[in-house]
Write a protein that holds these residues in place. Sequence first.
Motif, PDB file in Angstrom:
ATOM      1  N   GLU A 108     -43.462   6.114 -31.482  1.00 30.02           N
ATOM      2  CA  GLU A 108     -42.647   6.738 -30.434  1.00 30.02           C
ATOM      3  C   GLU A 108     -43.205   8.124 -30.147  1.00 30.02           C
ATOM      4  O   GLU A 108     -43.626   8.821 -31.048  1.00 30.02           O
ATOM      5  CB  GLU A 108     -41.180   6.867 -30.894  1.00 30.02           C
TER       6      GLU A 108
ATOM      7  N   THR B   4     -36.441   2.837 -30.480  1.00 28.33           N
ATOM      8  CA  THR B   4     -36.074   2.551 -31.867  1.00 28.33           C
ATOM      9  C   THR B   4     -35.343   1.217 -31.972  1.00 28.33           C
ATOM     10  O   THR B   4     -35.514   0.477 -32.938  1.00 28.33           O
ATOM     11  CB  THR B   4     -35.217   3.697 -32.436  1.00 28.33           C
TER      12      THR B   4
ATOM     13  N   SER C 175     -34.950   6.144 -36.619  1.00 28.19           N
ATOM     14  CA  SER C 175     -36.135   6.974 -36.478  1.00 28.19           C
ATOM     15  C   SER C 175     -36.283   7.876 -37.684  1.00 28.19           C
ATOM     16  O   SER C 175     -35.308   8.449 -38.160  1.00 28.19           O
ATOM     17  CB  SER C 175     -36.036   7.843 -35.228  1.00 28.19           C
TER      18      SER C 175
ATOM     19  N   ASP D 239     -42.319   8.526 -35.337  1.00 24.48           N
ATOM     20  CA  ASP D 239     -41.617   9.197 -34.244  1.00 24.48           C
ATOM     21  C   ASP D 239     -42.161  10.623 -34.207  1.00 24.48           C
ATOM     22  O   ASP D 239     -41.887  11.422 -35.107  1.00 24.48           O
ATOM     23  CB  ASP D 239     -40.103   9.196 -34.474  1.00 24.48           C
TER      24      ASP D 239
HETATM   25 MG   LIG Z   1     -36.172   6.612 -31.226  1.00 27.48          MG
END
Ligand SMILES: [Mg+2]
Length: 158
Positions: free
Chosen positions: A112, A46, A64, A84
Amino acid sequence: MDYSIYIADEYTMCRFGAKLMQSICNAENAKGTTIYLNGDLGAGKTTLTRGMIQSLGYQGNVKSPTYTLVEEYHLAQKNIYHFDLYRLSDPEELEFMGIRDYFNQDSICLIEWSEKGNGFLQEADLIINIDYFDDARQIHIMSQNSHGEQIIQQLKHT
Ligand SMILES: [Mg+2]
Ligand SMILES: Nc1ncnc2c1ncn2[C@@H]1O[C@H](COP(=O)(O)OP(=O)(O)OP(=O)(O)O)[C@@H](O)[C@H]1O
């Protein structure tokens, strides 16, 4: 093609994010950019994303997405989607949210925990691994196709 860099601290991570964003913008691009960000909890995925997004002039906080899977930013004529997928329990949810529409020629998708979306995501142009190195980090970037290679070429020459 690949590229490795040692990142001493959080500030350097953000600076590198800015350089990466510049390289993405300089690389020729007909189909958008997809990047998988891999690394353990707290590795700095992040933080790197924040450096990328703030380098385009975004002044707000970049964190996030927690209650949604994606946070979007519309900056410098680009659509940046920060995913994410840590809390994604079933990758089919991505189908229901219309994930395919996010991957288009004007988009930069930063993802992510991409492994949780296995089978439902656009293939990555770049895979970025971030490893702990005491308080520092080691970044290793691998291109997956010619667009990814172009971005790495840009990284190497700026
Ligand atoms: Mg993160
Ligand atoms: N060299 C470094 N680079 C990046 N972050 C660092 C570094 N050294 C320490 N940190 C700290 O590590 C943390 C990284 O957190 P970040 O939220 O970016 O990780 P993450 O990989 O996104 O984790 P998660 O999987 O939980 O989303 C921050 O608190 C940051 O201050």
